[in-house]
Design an enzyme around this catalytic site. Structure first.
Site, PDB file in Angstrom:
ATOM      1  N   LYS A 172      51.328  47.445  52.114  1.00 48.38           N
ATOM      2  CA  LYS A 172      50.205  46.409  51.599  1.00 48.38           C
ATOM      3  C   LYS A 172      49.724  46.939  50.286  1.00 48.38           C
ATOM      4  O   LYS A 172      49.381  47.915  50.177  1.00 48.38           O
ATOM      5  CB  LYS A 172      49.210  46.576  52.839  1.00 48.38           C
ATOM      6  CG  LYS A 172      48.027  45.484  52.346  1.00 48.38           C
ATOM      7  CD  LYS A 172      48.210  44.389  53.268  1.00 48.38           C
ATOM      8  CE  LYS A 172      47.341  43.088  52.969  1.00 48.38           C
ATOM      9  NZ  LYS A 172      47.588  42.711  51.421  1.00 48.38           N
ATOM     10  N   LYS A 191      51.690  48.532  45.670  1.00 47.76           N
ATOM     11  CA  LYS A 191      51.046  48.001  44.552  1.00 47.76           C
ATOM     12  C   LYS A 191      51.932  47.421  43.783  1.00 47.76           C
ATOM     13  O   LYS A 191      53.099  47.707  43.490  1.00 47.76           O
ATOM     14  CB  LYS A 191      50.288  49.207  43.799  1.00 47.76           C
ATOM     15  CG  LYS A 191      49.173  48.528  42.941  1.00 47.76           C
ATOM     16  CD  LYS A 191      47.722  48.352  44.079  1.00 47.76           C
ATOM     17  CE  LYS A 191      46.629  47.840  43.341  1.00 47.76           C
ATOM     18  NZ  LYS A 191      45.559  47.900  44.247  1.00 47.76           N
TER      19      LYS A 191
HETATM   20  N1  LIG Z   1      39.285  42.756  44.228  1.00 43.55           N
HETATM   21  C1  LIG Z   1      39.372  43.326  45.329  1.00 43.55           C
HETATM   22  O1  LIG Z   1      39.676  43.161  46.692  1.00 43.55           O
HETATM   23  C2  LIG Z   1      39.628  45.180  45.419  1.00 43.55           C
HETATM   24  C3  LIG Z   1      39.967  45.899  46.247  1.00 43.55           C
HETATM   25  C4  LIG Z   1      40.002  47.105  46.159  1.00 43.55           C
HETATM   26  C5  LIG Z   1      39.763  47.754  44.842  1.00 43.55           C
HETATM   27  N2  LIG Z   1      39.528  46.906  43.998  1.00 43.55           N
HETATM   28  C6  LIG Z   1      39.407  47.771  42.371  1.00 43.55           C
HETATM   29  O2  LIG Z   1      38.282  47.309  41.954  1.00 43.55           O
HETATM   30  C7  LIG Z   1      38.061  47.322  40.328  1.00 43.55           C
HETATM   31  C8  LIG Z   1      37.711  45.989  39.988  1.00 43.55           C
HETATM   32  O3  LIG Z   1      38.480  44.914  40.738  1.00 43.55           O
HETATM   33  P1  LIG Z   1      38.058  43.408  40.562  1.00 43.55           P
HETATM   34  O4  LIG Z   1      38.905  42.700  41.703  1.00 43.55           O
HETATM   35  O5  LIG Z   1      36.805  42.823  40.579  1.00 43.55           O
HETATM   36  O6  LIG Z   1      38.988  43.033  39.129  1.00 43.55           O
HETATM   37  P2  LIG Z   1      38.360  41.810  38.299  1.00 43.55           P
HETATM   38  O7  LIG Z   1      39.526  41.602  37.262  1.00 43.55           O
HETATM   39  O8  LIG Z   1      38.025  40.541  38.857  1.00 43.55           O
HETATM   40  O9  LIG Z   1      37.097  42.375  37.282  1.00 43.55           O
HETATM   41  C9  LIG Z   1      37.225  43.621  36.593  1.00 43.55           C
HETATM   42  C10 LIG Z   1      36.085  43.746  35.645  1.00 43.55           C
HETATM   43  O10 LIG Z   1      36.031  44.801  34.951  1.00 43.55           O
HETATM   44  C11 LIG Z   1      35.553  44.551  33.738  1.00 43.55           C
HETATM   45  N3  LIG Z   1      35.971  45.733  32.573  1.00 43.55           N
HETATM   46  C12 LIG Z   1      37.172  45.625  32.087  1.00 43.55           C
HETATM   47  N4  LIG Z   1      37.157  46.659  31.308  1.00 43.55           N
HETATM   48  C13 LIG Z   1      35.628  47.394  31.226  1.00 43.55           C
HETATM   49  C14 LIG Z   1      34.943  48.253  30.543  1.00 43.55           C
HETATM   50  N5  LIG Z   1      35.696  49.168  29.666  1.00 43.55           N
HETATM   51  N6  LIG Z   1      33.676  48.476  30.914  1.00 43.55           N
HETATM   52  C15 LIG Z   1      33.180  47.646  31.954  1.00 43.55           C
HETATM   53  N7  LIG Z   1      33.787  46.635  32.594  1.00 43.55           N
HETATM   54  C16 LIG Z   1      34.894  46.596  32.300  1.00 43.55           C
HETATM   55  C17 LIG Z   1      35.924  43.395  33.386  1.00 43.55           C
HETATM   56  O11 LIG Z   1      35.465  42.434  32.349  1.00 43.55           O
HETATM   57  C18 LIG Z   1      35.818  42.551  34.825  1.00 43.55           C
HETATM   58  O12 LIG Z   1      34.500  42.030  34.932  1.00 43.55           O
HETATM   59  C19 LIG Z   1      39.699  47.300  40.095  1.00 43.55           C
HETATM   60  O13 LIG Z   1      39.807  48.852  39.852  1.00 43.55           O
HETATM   61  C20 LIG Z   1      40.241  47.061  41.396  1.00 43.55           C
HETATM   62  O14 LIG Z   1      41.550  47.797  41.867  1.00 43.55           O
HETATM   63  C21 LIG Z   1      39.277  45.567  43.895  1.00 43.55           C
END
Ligand SMILES: NC(=O)c1ccc[n+]([C@@H]2O[C@H](COP(=O)([O-])OP(=O)(O)OC[C@H]3O[C@@H](n4cnc5c(N)ncnc54)[C@H](O)[C@@H]3O)[C@@H](O)[C@H]2O)c1
Length: 408
Positions: A67, A103
């Site tokens: 997953k 992934k």
């Molecule tokens: N969405 C999920 O369900 C989920 C689950 C587990 C982990 N994550 C992790 O959480 C993190 C964010 O995921 P998401 O789904 O919100 O992604 P997303 O693409 O919706 O958002 C990512 C955000 O990070 C910002 N960003 C990028 N570079 C940056 C920087 N240099 N400084 C500050 N902000 C910056 C972008 O502008 C954006 O606002 C990722 O690492 C992802 O792997 C997400």
């Protein structure tokens, strides 16, 4: 072995020092079960064909189907995909889910895509990986820069191979396609739920906490809104262009609208968010943000690590020395996969109505994981990351021993 994965796996050496019976399972987890690398093509709006590299890593299958999310990212590479799939393996084990870790990624800057190019890309990913993406084998989900609409298109790409079974191979889908409303924002909400559940042990009161959030995407904005609803004051948020801050608290609903409209009024650089004087710094953007050489700049009491691998292993000791508590990724971002599991289960059982109280099931899953970690934290000198890893590895070890892979 490559660098990012090797560094992530090396963190397990400390866990073997705590419990030497885990040496065999840690050896088993050094490499992925399989990394599939393929070339994908789409037709650009100008009529030209663009090729891009795509990956799917199935890291470990001890506990069942794998997953993990699919991201669109200009910096995606196989080492990063492997590391993220490794972390998914540990997260699913910590949550006692019947999943191994996976992934997927496509190396593309999503901002360069038109709507139609993006649609083609997601469909092509489904088609290209239809041999692995199946409800009983490998299940995809949204990740960085991907949305429920992209998941819908991945399902479309799978349809020629799997017909109506395709929806079971993807979670985080739109509601009219079998998605669950609990999945949207579940990662950010899960982190707040865990802060509430473990608040006393962590010495953090969410209802009066001052918080800074790196990242204004799906996870960061939901975390900020939910924390604010619980009484916290969000004093700074950043994205890749800059930081917005207000010592009296930001209005998150307004921030979300301004972000969507591209009308944020930044008043500091992107990295300034890390220096905010707060109770909680939430990292919800990208990996490898906090390293040994920038720990000194931090002024927080606790880091909530929503972004996977946001803290490098070389920062662990410096953070502990500074007395900064770390809420580790495999626990604090697990709300998303806990909800995805329910979506998958609804497909398997033939409908959401067959599950019962979905919210209670989600909360129970996270509460149990929180309890598992808090019951092992004393063995780990107070490190919540090590406690989470210890519990996850013990779970995987028990499965491996049960399958006769090695003696206990
Ligand atoms: N969405 C999920 O369900 C989920 C689950 C587990 C982990 N994550 C992790 O959480 C993190 C964010 O995921 P998401 O789904 O919100 O992604 P997303 O693409 O919706 O958002 C990512 C955000 O990070 C910002 N960003 C990028 N570079 C940056 C920087 N240099 N400084 C500050 N902000 C910056 C972008 O502008 C954006 O606002 C990722 O690492 C992802 O792997 C997400």
């Amino acid at each position: 072995m490559s660098d990012l994965l090797e560094l992530a796996v090396r963190r397990l050496e400390r866990i073997v020092e705590i419990d030497e019976e885990l040496a065999n399972v840690c050896r088993l987890l050094k490499l992925p079960a399989e990394l599939i690398e393929r070339e994908l093509s789409i037709s650009r709006d100008d009529g030209k064909t663009s090729f891009m590299r795509a990956w799917r890593c199935r890291y470990n299958t001890l506990k069942g189907p794998t997953k993990g999310g699919v991201r669109f990212s200009a910096s995606a590479d196989p080492d990063e995909v492997n590391r993220l799939a490794f972390l998914m393996t540990l997260k699913c084990a910590l949550l006692d889910l019947p999943f191994g870790g996976a992934k997927g990624a496509i190396r593309i800057d999503p901002d360069t895509l038109s709507d139609d190019e993006r649609r083609q890309l997601a469909i092509a990913y489904g088609e290209l990986f239809s041999d692995t993406l199946r409800a009983d084998n490998d299940i995809a989900a949204p990740d960085v820069a991907t949305t429920p609409h992209d998941m819908e298109n991945i399902v479309k790409g799978l349809e020629p191979a799997h017909n109506s079974g395709s929806v079971g191979a993807v979670t985080g889908k739109p509601l009219d396609m079998g998605g669950l409303s609990i999945r949207e924002g579940a990662t950010g909400r899960g982190a707040v739920f865990l802060l509430r559940t473990l608040g006393e042990e962590l010495g953090i009161d969410i209802s009066s906490a001052r918080i800074a959030v790196q990242g204004m995407g799906k996870a960061g904005l939901e975390f900020a809104q939910d924390a604010a609803d619980a009484g916290a004051m969000i004093i700074a948020m950043s994205d890749s262009s800059g930081t917005i801050s207000n010592a009296d608290g930001l209005d998150i609903e307004k921030v979300a609208k301004q972000k969507a409209a591209g009308k944020l009024n930044y008043n500091a650089s992107s990295d300034d968010v890390l220096r905010a004087d707060v109770d909680i710094l939430c990292l919800a953007a990208m990996s490898d943000v906090i390293k040994a050489d920038n720990v000194d700049n931090l002024s927080c009491r606790m880091i909530v690590e929503i972004a996977n691998a946001a803290i490098t292993a070389d920062a662990d000791a410096a953070l502990a020395e500074k007395g900064i508590i770390v809420g580790p990724d495999i626990l604090f971002n697990a709300g998303g996969v806990a909800a995805s599991h329910l979506e998958w289960l609804a497909f398997r059982k033939g409908g959401e109505d067959k599950l019962g109280d979905i919210q209670a099931m989600w909360e129970d899953r996270l509460s149990a994981a929180a309890g598992s970690v808090s019951s092992t934290v004393h063995e780990c000198g107070g490190s919540w990351r090590e406690a989470a890893l210890l519990y996850a590895l013990r779970d995987l070890n028990a499965v491996a021993v049960g399958q006769g892979l090695f003696e206990s």
